[in-house]
Design a protein around this motif. Structure first.
Motif, PDB file in Angstrom:
ATOM      1  N   ASP A  26      24.467  63.540  65.349  1.00 29.80           N
ATOM      2  CA  ASP A  26      23.100  63.595  64.828  1.00 29.80           C
ATOM      3  C   ASP A  26      22.923  64.775  63.895  1.00 29.80           C
ATOM      4  OD1 ASP A  26      22.343  61.357  66.210  1.00 29.80           O
ATOM      5  OD2 ASP A  26      21.297  62.439  67.792  1.00 29.80           O
ATOM      6  N   LYS A  27      23.482  65.900  64.257  1.00 29.60           N
ATOM      7  CA  LYS A  27      23.327  67.112  63.465  1.00 29.60           C
ATOM      8  C   LYS A  27      23.948  66.937  62.082  1.00 29.60           C
ATOM      9  CE  LYS A  27      24.034  72.067  63.610  1.00 29.60           C
ATOM     10  NZ  LYS A  27      24.502  73.191  64.408  1.00 29.60           N
ATOM     11  N   ARG A  28      25.048  66.226  61.990  1.00 25.14           N
ATOM     12  CA  ARG A  28      25.724  66.049  60.707  1.00 25.14           C
ATOM     13  C   ARG A  28      25.074  64.991  59.834  1.00 25.14           C
ATOM     14  NH1 ARG A  28      31.234  65.036  63.070  1.00 25.14           N
ATOM     15  NH2 ARG A  28      31.138  63.381  61.556  1.00 25.14           N
ATOM     16  N   PHE A  29      24.449  63.975  60.427  1.00 22.61           N
ATOM     17  CA  PHE A  29      24.016  62.822  59.649  1.00 22.61           C
ATOM     18  C   PHE A  29      22.517  62.547  59.623  1.00 22.61           C
ATOM     19  CE2 PHE A  29      28.458  61.840  60.718  1.00 22.61           C
ATOM     20  CZ  PHE A  29      28.951  61.735  59.426  1.00 22.61           C
ATOM     21  N   TYR A  30      21.722  63.332  60.316  1.00 17.60           N
ATOM     22  CA  TYR A  30      20.299  63.002  60.381  1.00 17.60           C
ATOM     23  C   TYR A  30      19.644  63.017  58.999  1.00 17.60           C
ATOM     24  CZ  TYR A  30      18.709  67.851  59.874  1.00 17.60           C
ATOM     25  OH  TYR A  30      18.445  69.101  59.401  1.00 17.60           O
ATOM     26  N   ALA A  31      19.997  63.977  58.160  1.00 18.62           N
ATOM     27  CA  ALA A  31      19.352  64.072  56.840  1.00 18.62           C
ATOM     28  C   ALA A  31      19.668  62.850  55.987  1.00 18.62           C
ATOM     29  CB  ALA A  31      19.785  65.355  56.134  1.00 18.62           C
ATOM     30  N   GLU A  43       9.300  62.105  57.016  1.00 15.66           N
ATOM     31  CA  GLU A  43       9.403  63.518  56.679  1.00 15.66           C
ATOM     32  C   GLU A  43       9.108  64.389  57.903  1.00 15.66           C
ATOM     33  OE1 GLU A  43       6.742  63.664  53.342  1.00 15.66           O
ATOM     34  OE2 GLU A  43       8.364  63.272  51.915  1.00 15.66           O
ATOM     35  N   GLY A  44       8.169  63.956  58.742  1.00 16.48           N
ATOM     36  CA  GLY A  44       7.883  64.674  59.978  1.00 16.48           C
ATOM     37  C   GLY A  44       9.071  64.662  60.924  1.00 16.48           C
ATOM     38  N   TYR A  53      13.888  67.406  63.337  1.00 14.09           N
ATOM     39  CA  TYR A  53      15.338  67.542  63.474  1.00 14.09           C
ATOM     40  C   TYR A  53      15.809  68.854  62.854  1.00 14.09           C
ATOM     41  CZ  TYR A  53      16.820  63.066  65.419  1.00 14.09           C
ATOM     42  OH  TYR A  53      17.070  62.011  66.249  1.00 14.09           O
ATOM     43  N   ARG A  54      15.270  69.208  61.689  1.00 14.59           N
ATOM     44  CA  ARG A  54      15.690  70.430  61.024  1.00 14.59           C
ATOM     45  C   ARG A  54      15.433  71.638  61.925  1.00 14.59           C
ATOM     46  NH1 ARG A  54      13.589  74.378  58.467  1.00 14.59           N
ATOM     47  NH2 ARG A  54      11.495  73.530  58.481  1.00 14.59           N
TER      48      ARG A  54
END
Length: 70
Positions: free
Chosen positions: A16-21, A53-54, A59-60
């Motif tokens: 998730d951390k690598r691909f969420y964006a 965007e929220g 996640y960010r």
């Protein structure tokens, strides 16, 4: 085995951390395409993009902490 479950959760977190964006950007592009094709109204597009965007900001913030803090 409890440690196997923890390992799976850590692997999911790293994925998730690598691909969420990229995933969220793809979803925004899809919403824009649906609006351009007339499938969504401008209002629906605005609400969906705002929601995505929220999610991105959530996640960010979540992933900005040090992994050892989790």
């Amino acid at each position: 085995n409890r440690s196997d479950g923890i390992s799976v959760q850590c692997n999911r977190f790293l994925f998730d951390k690598r691909f969420y964006a990229q995933d969220i950007r793809g979803s925004i592009a899809h919403v824009m395409m649906l609006a351009k094709q007339g499938i969504l109204t401008e209002e629906e597009q605005r609400k969906m993009i705002s929601g995505l965007e929220g999610i991105f900001e959530g996640y960010r913030r979540r992933f900005s902490c040090d992994f050892r803090e989790i």
